[in-house]
Design an enzyme around this catalytic site. Structure first.
Site, PDB file in Angstrom:
ATOM      1  N   ASP A 171     -29.498  10.751  11.152  1.00 53.48           N
ATOM      2  CA  ASP A 171     -29.316  12.832  10.888  1.00 53.48           C
ATOM      3  C   ASP A 171     -30.219  13.407  10.324  1.00 53.48           C
ATOM      4  OD1 ASP A 171     -27.694  14.622  10.169  1.00 53.48           O
ATOM      5  OD2 ASP A 171     -25.622  13.074   9.430  1.00 53.48           O
ATOM      6  N   HIS A 190     -26.928  12.789  13.546  1.00 56.17           N
ATOM      7  CA  HIS A 190     -25.477  13.902  13.456  1.00 56.17           C
ATOM      8  C   HIS A 190     -24.384  13.781  14.740  1.00 56.17           C
ATOM      9  CE1 HIS A 190     -22.965  16.306  10.076  1.00 56.17           C
ATOM     10  NE2 HIS A 190     -23.491  17.005  11.162  1.00 56.17           N
ATOM     11  N   CYS A 233     -18.048  16.428  10.114  1.00 56.01           N
ATOM     12  CA  CYS A 233     -18.799  17.253   9.654  1.00 56.01           C
ATOM     13  C   CYS A 233     -18.685  18.277   8.288  1.00 56.01           C
ATOM     14  CB  CYS A 233     -19.734  17.902  10.826  1.00 56.01           C
ATOM     15  SG  CYS A 233     -20.472  19.439  10.976  1.00 56.01           S
TER      16      CYS A 233
END
Length: 227
Positions: free
Chosen positions: A169, A196, A120
């Protein structure tokens, strides 16, 4: 065996890092870079996993300059807090953030060659570190938010990079991933049928198959460049 240690940056700032030791002689060092949720139980478990694979794993607290001891979960409220913390940390500037990663790399180098893996926000930081931090031998960003934007695509990594993305994502559009891949021909880009955060088993987006594939590829990558 694991513990927290204090690291010191070039400007004298002291901050903690979670360190997981392998059972035998380490193959090398791996710096594990957090999401926007701090060095929480998931990131510590990831570091433990790299230690189990034979590496000295170091997870620096990248929020310590803005708020010490951040340990968030994955509720909507936690996400809101994490987004605010990330913004505050980014406001410190890339050179300041890189100082913390540099200190972690120096510590990890006691085990030999050093790789970095980030998730991330940590994926974005890992991508930046590939071109800015010295002493790295390999870098593996996972779904780095902002990584496929023009300013980041323009960066030139100095070490081999393996980049993991999820084609589902919503925060990193697949066309931008493909554009990144075309612009960075030396980067090994892997795309999975996942969302994600697919590596995190504490999130609804967790995808065990994608996580296993990405981990196997990452370990092979580290074995190649750190061994």
């Amino acid at each position: 065996m694991s513990s927290f240690v204090d690291l010191t940056t070039a400007d004298g700032f002291v901050f903690p890092a979670y360190v997981a030791q392998p059972s035998g002689k380490p193959k090398g060092g791996v710096v594990v870079v957090q999401e926007i949720f701090g060095v929480n139980s998931h990131i510590r478990a990831v570091a433990d996993g790299y230690a189990a694979a034979g590496y000295l794993a170091v997870a620096p607290d990248m929020f310590h300059r803005v708020q010490p001891a951040v340990n968030l979960g994955y509720t909507p409220e936690d996400i809101q807090s994490g987004v605010a913390l990330k913004a505050a940390a980014e406001a410190l500037g890339v050179p300041t953030l890189m100082q913390s990663l540099q200190a972690a790399v120096v510590y990890a180098s006691q085990a030999g060659k050093v790789g970095m893996v980030g998730y991330c926000w940590g994926g974005l930081l890992t991508w930046r570190a590939a071109g800015l931090v010295t002493g790295l031998s390999a870098a593996v960003p996972y779904y780095g938010g902002g990584m496929t934007g023009p300013a980041e695509v323009a960066r030139t990594p100095k070490v081999p990079v393996l980049a993991h993305f999820g084609e589902l994502d919503h925060g990193i559009a697949l066309p931008t991933v493909r554009a990144f891949e075309q612009a960075q021909l030396d980067v090994d880009v892997r795309v999975y049928a996942a969302e994600h955060g697919f590596n995190c088993d504490q999130r609804g987006a967790y995808n065990a198959h994608a996580a296993d594939l990405a981990r196997a590829a990452t370990l092979a990558f580290f074995d190649r460049y750190l061994g």
